[in-house]
Enzyme design. Structure first.
Site, PDB file in Angstrom:
ATOM      1  CB  CYS A  12      -0.894   0.004   1.235  1.00 56.38           C
ATOM      2  SG  CYS A  12       0.061   0.108   2.748  1.00 56.38           S
ATOM      3  CB  CYS A  98       1.155   5.347   7.105  1.00 54.61           C
ATOM      4  SG  CYS A  98      -0.100   5.728   5.867  1.00 54.61           S
ATOM      5  CD  GLU A 128      -2.874   1.637  12.525  1.00 51.57           C
ATOM      6  OE1 GLU A 128      -2.624   1.034  11.468  1.00 51.57           O
ATOM      7  OE2 GLU A 128      -4.004   2.113  12.796  1.00 51.57           O
TER       8      GLU A 128
HETATM    9 FE1  SF4 Z   1      -1.071   1.325   4.261  1.00 53.73          FE
HETATM   10 FE2  SF4 Z   1      -1.092   3.668   5.510  1.00 53.73          FE
HETATM   11 FE3  SF4 Z   1      -3.356   2.505   4.805  1.00 53.73          FE
HETATM   12 FE4  SF4 Z   1      -1.869   1.474   6.790  1.00 53.73          FE
HETATM   13  S1  SF4 Z   1      -2.882   3.456   6.785  1.00 53.73           S
HETATM   14  S2  SF4 Z   1      -2.872   0.337   5.129  1.00 53.73           S
HETATM   15  S3  SF4 Z   1       0.178   1.903   6.026  1.00 53.73           S
HETATM   16  S4  SF4 Z   1      -1.782   3.290   3.411  1.00 53.73           S
END
Ligand code: SF4
Length: 285
Positions: A12, A98, A128
């Site tokens: 991602c 992110c 996270e």
């Molecule tokens: Fe990827 Fe950022 Fe979405 Fe997490 S928040 S899935 S790191 S784009």
């Protein structure tokens, strides 16, 4: 043979950005480089980085033994105390959190300042969520199930702000918010779920419904790859789960007219391209 590769296959935006930041530091000759936890759940990438001198710190406590160098924070982000620890040790910091996660950190700080208690909907043990919680105050709570909502130390009318782990399931999030709403609190809800996972799943499902064989690439222990595999298999009986090109039996796709390819969130582009090139070269029988 027609081969369709999903646009959303693989990393991602946030993970790609974080991995690129590590390689960028290597190219600039920065030494030593540490990442707080593996930058990505992909053994091959982590091994490659290790060979290039990048060391993985298993926990923030290990920072206390680091005397010099650059510490890279991965896309999951970390709590404020970890930033303080890095600063106190006089280490350089590259923040690859992110931006979508960073935004949640900012919300937590602001809402606390405005007197609201933050409720994080997510998995308490996920890095996270640990990071998000680490920007809150002592009142911050993490909730994952509806049963938990009944046993929280909250008072009627309390001011709450509900946020979510970026990868949390949207329907479960909605159900939990509804449960909170029925209890008469003063609530602000901010849906902080990231669409990257959902978009990958929707595209995979669409491609799988249109091809005669589907290949899903990803690590054996990757839960998001398994989910992709299950979604694709519902649409296309000939769905194959592979980790790398070595796992692909050319005979499994040499009699079909169309093949779709997708990949889990920790699969590097290089592996996807390798599979793509090889599938295109397979001669139909
Ligand atoms: Fe990827 Fe950022 Fe979405 Fe997490 S928040 S899935 S790191 S784009």
């Amino acid at each position: 043979m027609e081969v369709v590769v999903a646009k959303t296959a693989g990393f991602c935006f946030g993970v790609e950005r974080a991995v690129n930041q590590v390689y960028c530091q290597i190219e600039q000759g920065v030494k030593p480089i540490y990442t707080l936890g593996p930058i990505i759940h992909n053994e091959e990438v982590v091994r490659d980085l290790e060979e290039k001198g990048v060391r993985v710190l298993a926990s923030p406590e290990e920072l206390d033994a680091v005397k010099e160098g650059t510490v890279i924070i991965r896309s999951h982000g970390v709590g404020k105390s970890v930033y303080d620890r890095i600063e106190k040790r006089g280490l350089c910091l590259v923040d690859a959190t992110c931006p979508f996660v960073k935004k949640i950190h900012e919300i937590v700080v602001k809402q606390n300042e405005e007197g609201r208690r933050v409720i994080i909907i997510g998995d308490e043990a996920h890095p996270e969520v640990e990071g998000i919680k680490g920007w809150g105050d002592e009142r911050t709570l993490v909730v994952k199930t509806e049963e938990q909502v009944d046993h929280l130390p909250l008072y009627p009318g309390e001011k709450l702000c509900i946020v979510s782990q970026t990868t949390f399931n949207y329907n479960k999030f909605k159900d939990l918010v509804e449960k909170f709403s029925k209890k008469g609190y003063d609530i602000i809800t901010l849906n902080t779920i990231c669409n990257a996972t959902q978009e990958r799943q929707v595209e995979a499902e669409h491609i799988a419904s249109q091809v005669e064989a589907m290949i899903v690439i990803g690590g054996r222990n990757s839960s998001n790859t398994r989910k992709l595999y299950e979604i694709c298999q519902k649409e296309c009986k000939n769905t194959y789960y592979i980790q790398t090109l070595d796992d692909l039996d050319p005979e499994s796709v040499n009699s079909v007219r169309s093949v779709g390819i997708t990949a889990g969130a920790s699969t590097p582009k290089k592996i996807i391209e390798e599979v793509h090139t090889n599938v295109r070269a397979i001669k139909r029988v």
